[in-house]
Design an enzyme around this catalytic site. Structure first.
Site, PDB file in Angstrom:
ATOM      1  CB  CYS A   1      -7.659 -21.272   9.785  1.00 18.16           C
ATOM      2  SG  CYS A   1      -7.111 -20.482   8.262  1.00 18.16           S
TER       3      CYS A   1
ATOM      4  CE1 TYR B   1      -3.852  -2.232  -0.092  1.00 15.07           C
ATOM      5  CE2 TYR B   1      -2.704  -3.447   1.619  1.00 15.07           C
ATOM      6  CZ  TYR B   1      -3.712  -3.372   0.679  1.00 15.07           C
ATOM      7  OH  TYR B   1      -4.564  -4.423   0.495  1.00 15.07           O
TER       8      TYR B   1
ATOM      9  NE  ARG C   1      -4.212 -16.686   5.940  1.00 12.10           N
ATOM     10  CZ  ARG C   1      -3.198 -17.242   5.301  1.00 12.10           C
ATOM     11  NH1 ARG C   1      -3.413 -17.910   4.174  1.00 12.10           N
ATOM     12  NH2 ARG C   1      -1.971 -17.137   5.776  1.00 12.10           N
TER      13      ARG C   1
ATOM     14  CB  CYS D   1      -8.570 -22.907   1.779  1.00 10.06           C
ATOM     15  SG  CYS D   1     -10.007 -22.019   2.454  1.00 10.06           S
TER      16      CYS D   1
ATOM     17  NE  ARG E   1       0.032  -5.950   8.941  1.00 10.75           N
ATOM     18  CZ  ARG E   1      -0.540  -7.101   8.589  1.00 10.75           C
ATOM     19  NH1 ARG E   1      -0.621  -7.437   7.317  1.00 10.75           N
ATOM     20  NH2 ARG E   1      -1.039  -7.913   9.480  1.00 10.75           N
TER      21      ARG E   1
HETATM   22  C1  LIG Z   1      -9.338 -11.593   3.792  1.00 11.27           C
HETATM   23  C2  LIG Z   1      -8.095 -10.915   4.288  1.00 11.27           C
HETATM   24  C3  LIG Z   1      -8.116  -9.549   4.509  1.00 11.27           C
HETATM   25  C4  LIG Z   1      -6.964  -8.903   4.991  1.00 11.27           C
HETATM   26  N1  LIG Z   1      -7.028  -7.569   5.277  1.00 11.27           N
HETATM   27  C5  LIG Z   1      -5.961  -6.955   5.848  1.00 11.27           C
HETATM   28  C6  LIG Z   1      -6.054  -5.602   6.290  1.00 11.27           C
HETATM   29  O1  LIG Z   1      -7.098  -4.970   6.219  1.00 11.27           O
HETATM   30  N2  LIG Z   1      -4.947  -5.040   6.813  1.00 11.27           N
HETATM   31  C7  LIG Z   1      -3.765  -5.715   6.957  1.00 11.27           C
HETATM   32  O2  LIG Z   1      -2.795  -5.148   7.475  1.00 11.27           O
HETATM   33  N3  LIG Z   1      -3.672  -7.007   6.576  1.00 11.27           N
HETATM   34  C8  LIG Z   1      -4.731  -7.635   6.054  1.00 11.27           C
HETATM   35  N4  LIG Z   1      -4.657  -8.965   5.723  1.00 11.27           N
HETATM   36  C9  LIG Z   1      -3.386  -9.684   5.959  1.00 11.27           C
HETATM   37  C10 LIG Z   1      -3.365 -10.306   7.352  1.00 11.27           C
HETATM   38  O3  LIG Z   1      -3.384  -9.353   8.390  1.00 11.27           O
HETATM   39  C11 LIG Z   1      -2.116 -11.198   7.555  1.00 11.27           C
HETATM   40  O4  LIG Z   1      -0.966 -10.434   7.339  1.00 11.27           O
HETATM   41  C12 LIG Z   1      -2.066 -12.401   6.619  1.00 11.27           C
HETATM   42  O5  LIG Z   1      -3.346 -12.961   6.423  1.00 11.27           O
HETATM   43  C13 LIG Z   1      -1.154 -13.491   7.192  1.00 11.27           C
HETATM   44  O6  LIG Z   1      -1.573 -13.849   8.494  1.00 11.27           O
HETATM   45  P1  LIG Z   1      -2.410 -15.196   8.794  1.00 11.27           P
HETATM   46  O7  LIG Z   1      -1.541 -16.328   8.304  1.00 11.27           O
HETATM   47  O8  LIG Z   1      -2.601 -15.218  10.271  1.00 11.27           O
HETATM   48  O9  LIG Z   1      -3.672 -15.115   8.015  1.00 11.27           O
HETATM   49  C14 LIG Z   1      -5.782  -9.643   5.239  1.00 11.27           C
HETATM   50  C15 LIG Z   1      -5.792 -11.015   5.024  1.00 11.27           C
HETATM   51  C16 LIG Z   1      -6.929 -11.662   4.560  1.00 11.27           C
HETATM   52  C17 LIG Z   1      -6.905 -13.148   4.380  1.00 11.27           C
END
Ligand SMILES: Cc1cc2nc3c(=O)[nH]c(=O)nc-3n(C[C@H](O)[C@H](O)[C@H](O)COP(=O)(O)O)c2cc1C
Length: 395
Positions: A360, A171, A338, A363, A219
């Site tokens: 989870c 971003y 997730r 997927c 972040r």
């Molecule tokens: C559907 C979805 C929406 C996400 N939206 C954001 C967001 O709004 N801001 C952000 O910093 N990261 C966002 N992420 C990234 C997550 O915060 C995270 O970095 C990424 O999913 C890896 O972590 P996890 O393995 O616990 O899912 C999003 C991820 C998913 C799957």
């Protein structure tokens, strides 16, 4: 009880005490109205998270100005008219004992909103979507920085417990930090110091708006995955500047990405048996990703700034890894995105003694529906999966 497991211990970010070290990472819900206003469904969504026991909830990214909107139905905090909606959501979270930070964001060239002309530091097509942005003028840059400060002020008025700056994952802030997206020759481009300046100034505008004691975390994109991009040495220069100015924690991720899958890796730690039980047959020909994939970045930060709290996100999937990354000192908090989509009450279950892997299977169906349907796990029940297939092929 999992007595004494590190992620169950209380934590602190700046002036805020957290009941445990499990964080709901920002996950965009795309459940707002078309103009980014909070809906009752979104309030219910956050109420469930608050009841679920996470030590900290970070909202999905919230645009600070309309041009910085990433996707349709994303939430905004770009005007004072948005404050009452946010206040209702924050009050609902507090009523259920939750603590909540607002993730402030600007998508820059990564906006996928139809009709939007995105802006960026330079006219470089977006690495994921190939969108061609307009180049920000120096005055335009100042205006965006001011929009972050105004948004932070509104977040305080809405009752948030802290601000989380979205400075990663391709971003606008990442676009400034990476030499792949920033080719400017003025004070905003060139050296690592110049490329990091935008994040530093966004942080300063936010800090000025919220005061010295309000928690502000970020972040931060620590490196680009490809060659020739941002390096860890570059990003650490910026982190080293922010720590003495009062940044309260860092959540390291990738900077510019070629695909969302660089950051949202599929099938983390999912073996064949688990995949079959959940009908995730695609996993059988796709290798699983490894757990805690941003841990090396966490270690880099701990080496450079030992006193700066680190929130580790990215493929945290077992209680063993949660304990280990915090117990080893590599991170102070574990954040999951997730897993909370599937189990909003995951922390409560872990506090009650649940051990092993989360439900989870990474997927990424939740990601596939982003911007079109509200955030949910499409694999939780057979009905959800059937509905997902119907929408995928018949919408
Ligand atoms: C559907 C979805 C929406 C996400 N939206 C954001 C967001 O709004 N801001 C952000 O910093 N990261 C966002 N992420 C990234 C997550 O915060 C995270 O970095 C990424 O999913 C890896 O972590 P996890 O393995 O616990 O899912 C999003 C991820 C998913 C799957």
């Amino acid at each position: 009880m999992t007595d004494g497991a590190p992620m169950l211990r209380p934590g602190r970010i700046g002036t805020v005490e957290l009941g445990n070290r499990m964080v709901r990472a920002a996950t965009s819900e795309t459940m707002a109205t078309e103009d980014g206003t909070i809906t009752p469904a979104l309030v219910d969504f956050y109420r469930r998270l608050a009841k679920g026991g996470a030590g900290l909830i970070i909202t999905g990214h919230i645009y600070v100005e309309r041009r910085g909107q990433y996707a349709p139905f994303q939430t905004g905090i770009e005007s004072d008219a948005k404050v009452p909606g946010w206040r209702g959501l924050v009050e609902a979270v507090h009523a259920d004992g939750g603590t909540i930070f607002a993730e402030l964001a600007h998508a820059g060239s990564q906006s996928v909103v139809p009709g939007n002309t995105p802006c960026a530091p330079s006219i470089v097509p977006n690495a994921i979507f190939a969108t061609r942005p307009e180049e920000l003028t120096p005055d335009g840059i100042d205006a965006v920085i001011d929009a972050f400060g105004q948004a932070a002020r509104r977040a305080v008025e809405a009752g948030f417990d802290g601000i989380h700056i979205h400075g990663g994952n391709g971003y606008l802030i990442s676009q400034f930090m990476s030499p792949l997206a920033n080719t400017r020759t003025d004070k905003w481009g060139g050296s690592a110091e110049n490329r990091g300046r935008f994040l530093v100034e966004v942080y300063r505008a936010i800090r000025a708006a919220v005061g010295p004691d309000f928690p502000v975390t970020a972040r931060i994109g620590m490196a680009d995955p490809g060659a020739g991009g941002l390096t860890v040495a570059d990003s650490l220069e910026t982190v080293r500047l922010l720590q003495p100015e009062g940044l309260n924690a860092v959540e390291p991720v990738y900077c510019i990405m070629n695909s969302y899958l660089d950051n949202i890796r599929p099938y983390v730690g999912v073996g064949a048996g688990r995949a079959l039980r959940d009908w995730a047959v695609e996993r059988l020909w796709k290798p699983p990703s490894t757990e805690a994939y941003y841990r090396p970045f966490a270690k880099n930060i701990k080496q450079a700034c030992p006193d700066l709290p680190v929130i580790l996100v990215g493929g945290i999937r077992t209680t063993q890894i949660m304990s280990e990354v915090i117990g080893s000192g590599d991170a102070d908090f574990v954040a999951m995105a997730r897993p909370f989509v599937r189990e909003p009450d995951l922390p409560k279950k872990i506090i009650a003694g649940r051990k092993g892997m989360v439900d989870c299977v990474s997927c990424n169906l939740c990601l596939e529906h982003e911007g079109q349907d509200g955030l949910k796990c499409w694999r939780k029940t057979t009905g959800d999966l059937v509905e997902h297939l119907r929408l995928r092929y018949l919408r």
